[in-house]
Design a protein around this motif. Sequence first.
Motif, short mmCIF file in Angstrom:
data_model
loop_
_atom_site.label_atom_id
_atom_site.label_comp_id
_atom_site.label_asym_id
_atom_site.label_seq_id
_atom_site.Cartn_x
_atom_site.Cartn_y
_atom_site.Cartn_z
N TYR A 1 28.63 34.05 35.50
CA TYR A 1 29.68 35.14 35.74
C TYR A 1 31.04 34.29 36.39
CZ TYR A 1 26.07 38.36 35.22
OH TYR A 1 24.78 39.07 34.55
N SER B 1 34.70 33.90 34.39
CA SER B 1 35.96 34.75 34.75
C SER B 1 37.02 33.60 35.10
CB SER B 1 35.50 35.21 36.34
OG SER B 1 34.63 36.26 36.30
N PRO C 1 33.99 37.00 30.09
CA PRO C 1 32.98 37.76 30.96
C PRO C 1 31.95 38.64 30.17
CG PRO C 1 35.21 37.71 31.80
CD PRO C 1 35.28 37.16 30.19
N VAL D 1 34.13 44.69 34.04
CA VAL D 1 33.84 43.77 33.21
C VAL D 1 34.20 44.31 31.74
CG1 VAL D 1 32.37 42.09 31.96
CG2 VAL D 1 32.53 42.29 34.41
#
Length: 318
Positions: free
Chosen positions: A183, A187, A203, A238
Amino acid sequence: MTPPPPLGRPRRKGGPAFDPALDDAALATARDALARGRWAAARDLLAGTGDDWDRRGHRLVVLAEGAGSAARAREWQLAEPGSPDASALLACAAVRRAVAGGESPDTARAACLAAARLAPADPSPWLAVLVLAHRTGTDDERARAFDQVRARHRDHHHAHHLMAACLAERQRGDRDDPLHEVYDFASWAAEQAPADSPLAVLPVVAHAERYRVLARAGLEPRDPARSGHWTGRRARQVMKAAFDWWLEWDVDDGTAHPRRKIDLNYLAHAKLHEGRPAETAALLTRIGPHATPAPWSYPDRDPRKAFQAACRATFGAA
């Protein structure tokens, strides 16, 4: 070797099977000619691709899938010694064989490095190294290969998708962790990418890849509709960020718009399991009968059929 992200994923029996060439008619023609022992069309195709690195990587991967691609590439090398295109095709074909267990990984890596020396600016040989490292290498080897690709093409979509898959596979025995490194990687890549880059959706890719790993390990249900992976505040954030990005760029001005490059299948799947089937239906209507024709999309899934099946499982109606 197949286009991302289905690397390592078996096709479902009886399910839709799309051509890995997707909507690239010139690629399909060159691939078919290569299968018949004629490499001239592949030569012309790669020469015309130039430094469109994403398209070049996809075309090399698809051309290398044929059983006789390595032999055809060697014939091409004999006819045109020093050809970087022939060397790149041989490298990709060698990696495909090594991944399938038909060739030594060391031999495949040597072919990739030879191709890289002939074309120092081309990220494609290093993409092949990354594919090989994903299956046979160490974490350090994967990271080095990814860095080499990114040094040549900072926003290489295939490499980013593949690296997300690599990172998602770490800590296979753990439950999902909102601080998992995949993650953070996604990002970071999305923040570093240009405003119109499809890497804005990475993401979501990371979220899907992590779910794949957890489901394979038996830590999440195989049916996403029964999983909590797509719910919760972080997941909603997300999905919203990626969907908002798509809406912001959803204009049709007759040009090669960035939204054609995004993996809309991820977004459609995510919006459905976020509990918003109306937005999913609207999104799939805009996608058309298949996912985006870009090489980093799902070539082996029909999002409309997936949507209908998931609707029946989640809401009791299509």
